[in-house]
Scaffold this motif. Structure first.
Motif, PDB file in Angstrom:
ATOM      1  N   THR A   1      30.827  48.946  32.496  1.00  0.00           N
ATOM      2  CA  THR A   1      31.609  49.734  33.666  1.00  0.00           C
ATOM      3  C   THR A   1      31.401  49.339  35.007  1.00  0.00           C
ATOM      4  N   ALA A   2      32.698  49.373  35.590  1.00  0.00           N
ATOM      5  CA  ALA A   2      32.989  48.793  36.900  1.00  0.00           C
ATOM      6  C   ALA A   2      34.211  48.963  37.237  1.00  0.00           C
ATOM      7  N   VAL A   3      34.697  48.729  38.492  1.00  0.00           N
ATOM      8  CA  VAL A   3      36.013  48.743  39.067  1.00  0.00           C
ATOM      9  C   VAL A   3      36.833  47.356  38.938  1.00  0.00           C
ATOM     10  N   TYR A   4      37.553  47.227  38.020  1.00  0.00           N
ATOM     11  CA  TYR A   4      38.370  46.075  37.671  1.00  0.00           C
ATOM     12  C   TYR A   4      39.616  45.717  38.697  1.00  0.00           C
ATOM     13  N   TYR A   5      39.572  44.600  39.153  1.00  0.00           N
ATOM     14  CA  TYR A   5      40.836  44.184  39.982  1.00  0.00           C
ATOM     15  C   TYR A   5      41.210  42.859  39.491  1.00  0.00           C
ATOM     16  N   CYS A   6      42.613  42.889  39.557  1.00  0.00           N
ATOM     17  CA  CYS A   6      43.281  41.721  39.310  1.00  0.00           C
ATOM     18  C   CYS A   6      43.692  40.669  40.636  1.00  0.00           C
ATOM     19  N   ASN A   7      43.730  39.553  40.552  1.00  0.00           N
ATOM     20  CA  ASN A   7      43.818  38.615  41.795  1.00  0.00           C
ATOM     21  C   ASN A   7      45.026  37.657  41.392  1.00  0.00           C
ATOM     22  N   ALA A   8      45.553  37.115  42.533  1.00  0.00           N
ATOM     23  CA  ALA A   8      46.330  35.867  42.476  1.00  0.00           C
ATOM     24  C   ALA A   8      45.317  34.650  42.544  1.00  0.00           C
TER      25      ALA A   8
END
Length: 119
Positions: free
Chosen positions: A88-95
């Protein structure tokens, strides 16, 4: 400049699956997924090379998560199977980029998508 938009999060039972998507605009190279739970540091969970030929995973998600990309759509995915409450978390994509086998993040992040896993 790079813009990233995450989607696909939601509420799922333990043992279930979700697929996250990250639509990117601008020039991108390697990409990664990170997550952050309340009160905890953001952690990198997966990364993928520009061509999608190599991937890396945090030990906590190996064997359960799969990162992939479709360069024709300029989109990166995170398939999450056998989900656990601790995911459980906020998921972020990144370059990011690779130098040898090491992945480094750049200062480009999306708004994130919430993943909640119930027990």
């Amino acid at each position: 400049q790079v813009q990233l938009v995450e989607s696909g999060g939601g509420l799922v039972q333990a043992g279930g699956s979700l697929r996250l998507s990250c639509a990117a605009s601008g020039s991108i190279n390697a990409m990664g997924w990170s997550r952050q739970a309340p009160g905890k540091q953001r952690e990198l969970v997966a990364s993928i090379t520009r061509g999608g030929y190599s991937t890396n995973y945090a030990d906590s998600v190996k064997g359960r998560f799969t990162i992939s990309r479709d360069n024709a759509k300029n989109t990166v995915y995170l398939q999450m199977n056998s989900l656990k409450p601790e995911d459980t978390a906020v998921y972020y994509c990144n370059a990011g980029y690779y130098r040898g086998s090491n992945y480094y993040t750049l200062n480009y992040w999306g708004q994130g998508t919430q993943v909640t896993v119930s027990s």
